[in-house]
Design a protein around this motif. Structure first.
Motif, short mmCIF file in Angstrom:
data_model
loop_
_atom_site.label_atom_id
_atom_site.label_comp_id
_atom_site.label_asym_id
_atom_site.label_seq_id
_atom_site.Cartn_x
_atom_site.Cartn_y
_atom_site.Cartn_z
N ASN A 239 0.83 -1.21 0.00
CA ASN A 239 0.00 0.00 0.00
C ASN A 239 0.86 1.26 0.00
OD1 ASN A 239 -2.40 -1.45 0.00
ND2 ASN A 239 -2.44 -1.59 2.24
N GLU A 240 1.94 1.19 0.78
CA GLU A 240 2.83 2.35 0.79
C GLU A 240 3.43 2.61 -0.60
OE1 GLU A 240 4.31 2.07 5.46
OE2 GLU A 240 5.71 1.67 3.81
N GLN A 241 3.79 1.56 -1.32
CA GLN A 241 4.33 1.74 -2.68
C GLN A 241 3.28 2.36 -3.61
OE1 GLN A 241 5.77 -2.06 -3.95
NE2 GLN A 241 7.55 -2.04 -2.55
N LEU A 242 2.03 1.87 -3.46
CA LEU A 242 0.96 2.43 -4.30
C LEU A 242 0.72 3.90 -3.97
CD1 LEU A 242 -1.63 -0.51 -4.34
CD2 LEU A 242 -0.11 0.20 -6.20
N ASN A 243 0.77 4.22 -2.69
CA ASN A 243 0.55 5.61 -2.29
C ASN A 243 1.64 6.54 -2.85
OD1 ASN A 243 -1.77 5.02 -0.88
ND2 ASN A 243 -0.66 4.60 1.04
N MET A 244 2.86 6.01 -2.77
CA MET A 244 3.95 6.83 -3.31
C MET A 244 3.74 7.10 -4.80
SD MET A 244 7.22 5.18 -1.34
CE MET A 244 8.35 6.25 -2.25
N LYS A 245 3.31 6.09 -5.54
CA LYS A 245 3.08 6.28 -6.97
C LYS A 245 1.94 7.27 -7.19
CE LYS A 245 4.71 1.74 -8.50
NZ LYS A 245 4.34 0.49 -9.15
N ARG A 246 0.90 7.16 -6.42
CA ARG A 246 -0.25 8.05 -6.59
C ARG A 246 0.11 9.50 -6.21
NH1 ARG A 246 -5.02 4.23 -3.98
NH2 ARG A 246 -5.07 2.71 -5.73
N HIS A 247 0.94 9.65 -5.17
CA HIS A 247 1.37 11.01 -4.81
C HIS A 247 2.11 11.65 -5.98
CE1 HIS A 247 0.01 11.34 -0.78
NE2 HIS A 247 0.65 10.21 -0.37
N GLN A 248 2.88 10.88 -6.63
CA GLN A 248 3.63 11.42 -7.76
C GLN A 248 2.67 11.85 -8.88
OE1 GLN A 248 6.45 8.42 -8.87
NE2 GLN A 248 7.68 8.69 -6.98
N VAL A 249 1.61 11.01 -9.08
CA VAL A 249 0.65 11.34 -10.15
C VAL A 249 -0.18 12.54 -9.74
CG1 VAL A 249 -1.36 10.49 -11.40
CG2 VAL A 249 0.58 8.98 -10.98
N GLN A 250 -0.56 12.62 -8.50
CA GLN A 250 -1.38 13.74 -8.05
C GLN A 250 -0.61 15.07 -8.09
OE1 GLN A 250 -2.81 12.68 -4.20
NE2 GLN A 250 -4.36 11.23 -4.99
N ASP A 251 0.62 14.98 -7.78
CA ASP A 251 1.41 16.22 -7.89
C ASP A 251 1.34 16.80 -9.31
OD1 ASP A 251 2.05 16.10 -5.22
OD2 ASP A 251 3.96 15.01 -5.56
N VAL A 252 1.20 15.90 -10.21
CA VAL A 252 1.15 16.35 -11.60
C VAL A 252 -0.25 16.88 -11.92
CG1 VAL A 252 1.38 15.64 -14.03
CG2 VAL A 252 2.95 14.73 -12.27
N LYS A 253 -1.32 16.20 -11.41
CA LYS A 253 -2.68 16.56 -11.80
C LYS A 253 -3.17 17.84 -11.14
CE LYS A 253 -4.29 11.97 -12.99
NZ LYS A 253 -5.24 10.91 -12.72
N GLY A 254 -2.82 18.17 -9.90
CA GLY A 254 -3.31 19.41 -9.32
C GLY A 254 -3.98 19.20 -8.00
N GLU A 255 -4.83 20.14 -7.60
CA GLU A 255 -5.40 20.21 -6.26
C GLU A 255 -6.39 19.11 -6.04
OE1 GLU A 255 -7.14 23.92 -5.52
OE2 GLU A 255 -7.85 23.42 -3.48
N ASP A 256 -7.26 18.74 -6.94
CA ASP A 256 -8.28 17.70 -6.74
C ASP A 256 -7.64 16.36 -6.48
OD1 ASP A 256 -10.43 19.14 -9.26
OD2 ASP A 256 -10.20 19.62 -7.12
N VAL A 257 -6.63 16.12 -7.07
CA VAL A 257 -5.95 14.82 -6.89
C VAL A 257 -5.39 14.72 -5.48
CG1 VAL A 257 -4.04 13.39 -7.70
CG2 VAL A 257 -5.40 14.68 -9.34
N VAL A 258 -4.94 15.83 -4.92
CA VAL A 258 -4.38 15.81 -3.57
C VAL A 258 -5.46 15.43 -2.55
CG1 VAL A 258 -3.34 17.24 -1.76
CG2 VAL A 258 -2.58 17.44 -4.11
N LYS A 259 -6.60 16.01 -2.68
CA LYS A 259 -7.68 15.70 -1.75
C LYS A 259 -8.09 14.24 -1.85
CE LYS A 259 -9.66 20.35 -1.68
NZ LYS A 259 -10.84 21.19 -1.98
N LEU A 260 -8.19 13.77 -3.09
CA LEU A 260 -8.58 12.37 -3.27
C LEU A 260 -7.53 11.42 -2.67
CD1 LEU A 260 -10.01 12.50 -6.92
CD2 LEU A 260 -11.30 12.31 -4.77
#
Length: 688
Positions: A239-260
């Motif tokens: 789960n931690e690995q998946l979260n790290m990957k998603r954080h990287q993607v969200q940083d790219v997408k913007g504010e909505d991704v951070v909340k999600l």
């Protein structure tokens, strides 16, 4: 049947003889009646001649009857009635009522009287004869009935014997069945023991398997928990690995991704907590069983526990019965062995019992004197009495005694060359002389204080009283009488002390015991009546160390002349002697108990010494102290001096055989000082 026929013939002969006598007596009595000419009535004729004086019409009937009776008694009986009564009394007195048919003989005089009445009452003779014949017929019928019932008596006896035999046979059958049941019981007891052993071994195996299963279960449970934790860690890492990957993607997408992403992280954390709690609950309640299974197992356990209690109770009961049977078997085996030993001993010792009544034919005085001599004596004692009678008879026929010579081995009172005249003394004379010797010797000791030996004093007494020339004649005569008359206490005790078999102190001690008892009884007699009851006799106080059975023997000996209902004992007569010096049974029992108690005391001493062949003074002292703890030092030194026959300071180095020491102690005055340790322990046990 032969006896009944003989008895019938005897009765018939007796009846014929009585009939002949009866006919003669009838003629005589008829002659007397014809001389008188008429019957005399009594008391009927007196009513016309007796007038009651001073008769009052107001008197009561009872008074009238008493006065009439007094008037009638003044009138004499008729002569014929007096003759009949006199004849009846004479006939009854002449009969022998010790015979078997005494009742028939007694009935015959009454028959004769009745015949006289029948012959003289002419008017009533047929009726009276018919009555008499009917009674005679009835008696004959009863005799026939009794004679017919006699075979039935024998038959009843035979049937009784057969029933007894049948009962014995049934008892034997029951004994066989009882033995079979006992064997079956033993077999079942063995089977129960085997089953119990098998149950114990199975229980041990079950316990071992349960412990093994518990260990395996704990090991598997630990592995299961470890695997659960490992999977949780792996999931967290993934789960931690998946979260790290998603954080990287969200940083790219913007504010909505951070909340999600934040919401997703919180949701995953909650999921992880729930997963951990679930794993913990699974780990904690993995070995929990359902309630239904638990209740069924608990019920099964309670049933098995109750069954085990029942089996345990049965086992305890069987074990108790088994122990009881073992104890009974042991006691029975001991009794059997004792009876068998006694039987073998009796078979070895028993000999055909002689007919002692034959001795009365050769003993002077005949059967009466032999009955007095043999009363209450055993076969061994009867042999001594017979030898004594034969010896005394032969001694009276001897005129001279052969001398023993003058060697050193000959006693001083028998040193003589040639023949010695026999004085031919009676027992009474010998006893009186010996008593006088004791009296002189005791008086000499009290005056001078010196203790001289009995052989020397015996010779000096005879020389002083009868002269030197006749002293040996008296000495030989007294010696031979004492040697033969062993049943007389005075002679036998003097002979044993004179020949050295017994110490002189033993004679004085026995007399002192008897004297002390006599004083105790006199002290109990406060009224000086000479009689005491069994409870008042202070035998226990005079002999505190005697056992209860010995005290009871003395009490029985003191009451040998009394009936079972009498209780007063003339204690003064218990110490009397006859003209030959023989004491009463009470004093004889005291002396015999003194000897038997000393023998028992020395027997205990020998048993305490064990298998020793020789014994020194220290071992002998220790043995005395063991069997008699209350013995004092002075008495102990006296006993040691008797055993070693040396001074006290020399006995420590002396060693003598055990048998020799016991023989020396038996000859002296050796008694128990205190109670026996065995008697004390027995008394303490009974008190508890």
């Amino acid at each position: 049947s032969l006896e009944s026929s003989s008895e019938t013939e005897n009765c018939q002969t007796h009846i014929n003889s009585l009939k002949s006598v009866l006919s003669k007596k009838q003629k005589t009595l008829s002659f007397q009646l014809s001389g008188r000419g008429h019957w005399t009535t009594w008391p009927a004729f007196a009513s016309g001649q007796t007038v009651l004086k001073n008769h009052k019409p107001c008197c009561t009937p009872e008074e009238r009857m008493s006065s009439s009776k007094q008037a009638l008694l003044t009138i004499p009986k008729p002569l014929y009635l007096e003759q009949l009564e006199s004849y009846l009394r004479k006939e009854l007195q002449s009969l022998d009522l010790t015979k078997r048919n005494s009742q028939e003989l007694k009935l015959q005089p009454y028959r004769e009287i009745f015949e006289f009445f029948i012959d003289n009452f002419k008017t009533y003779k047929p009726l009276l004869s018919a009555i008499k014949n009917e009674y005679e017929a009835t008696l004959a019928h009863q005799k026939e009935t009794i004679r017919a019932l006699e075979p039935l008596k024998a038959m009843v006896t035979t049937v009784s014997e057969e029933c007894t035999q049948q009962i014995l046979a049934l008892q034997e059958q029951e004994k066989v069945e009882i033995n079979m049941l006992k064997q079956e019981k033993q077999h079942l007891l063995k089977f129960i023991d085997n089953m119990k052993e098998e149950k114990s071994s199975l229980q041990t195996q079950v316990e071992h398997l349960q412990s093994s299963i518990a260990e395996e279960y704990a090991r598997y449970l630990n592995e299961y928990g470890a695997r659960k934790l490992l999977l949780a860690k792996l999931n967290d890492m993934h789960n931690e690995q998946l979260n790290m990957k998603r954080h990287q993607v969200q940083d790219v997408k913007g504010e909505d991704v951070v909340k999600l992403t934040l919401a997703l992280k919180i949701a995953r954390q909650d999921l992880t907590k729930a997963q951990v709690q679930l794993n913990a609950m699974i780990a904690q309640y993995g070995d929990v069983v359902p309630r239904r299974d638990f209740e069924s197992l608990e019920k099964k356990y309670s049933d098995l526990h109750q069954e085990m209690k029942t089996l345990r109770k049965d086992f305890d009961q069987l074990h108790k019965e088994y122990q009881t049977l073992l104890e009974i078997h042991r006691e029975t085996a001991e009794e059997r062995d004792n009876f068998f030993t006694e039987l073998q001993q009796a078979q070895r010792n028993c000999t055909p019992r002689p007919n002692w009544a034959k001795c009365s034919e050769v003993i002077p005085g005949g059967a009466d004197r032999w009955g007095c001599l043999a009363e209450g004596k055993t076969s061994d004692q009867l042999v001594d009495v017979l030898l004594e009678e034969i010896g005394t008879g032969a001694l009276k026929e001897m005129n001279v005694f052969p001398g023993w010579g003058k060697g050193d081995e000959v006693p001083v009172y028998l040193r003589h060359e040639g023949e010695v005249k026999n004085k031919k003394l009676t027992k009474k004379d010998v006893v009186n002389i010996l008593k006088d010797i004791w009296k002189e010797k005791i008086a000499l000791k009290q005056q001078t204080g010196n203790q001289s030996s009995l052989p020397e004093f015996f010779l000096s007494y005879l020389q002083k009283k009868y002269g030197d020339a006749s002293a040996m004649e008296w000495s030989y005569t007294l010696y031979e009488n004492m040697r033969l008359c062993r049943s007389n206490h005075v002679m036998s005790s003097f002979y044993d002390i004179l020949t050295g078999k017994v110490a002189e102190e033993q004679y004085h001690v026995q007399n002192q015991l008897i004297s002390n008892l006599q004083k105790e009884l006199a002290a109990c007699d406060s009224s000086n009546s000479g009689s005491l009851t069994s409870e008042q006799m202070a035998i226990r106080e005079a002999f505190p160390l005697k056992r209860n059975d010995s005290i009871q023997e003395l009490v029985n000996a003191s009451r040998y002349k009394l009936d079972s209902t009498e209780d007063l004992v003339d204690y003064r007569s218990l110490f009397k002697e006859d003209e030959e010096g023989n004491p009463e049974p009470f004093v004889a029992k005291i002396r015999s108990q003194y000897v038997s108690e000393k023998q028992e005391y020395l027997r205990e001493l020998k048993n305490n010494l064990g298998d020793l062949i020789e014994v020194n003074a220290d071992d002998l002292k220790a043995a005395f102290c063991t069997i008699d703890p209350d013995i004092d030092d002075q008495t102990l030194d006296t006993y040691i001096g008797l055993a070693y026959q040396v001074r006290r300071e020399e006995s420590d180095q002396e060693v003598v055989p055990v048998d020799t020491a016991l023989e020396r102690l038996l000859a002296g005055d050796v008694r128990r000082i205190g109670p026996s340790p065995r008697e004390e322990s027995k008394t303490d046990f009974e008190g508890e």
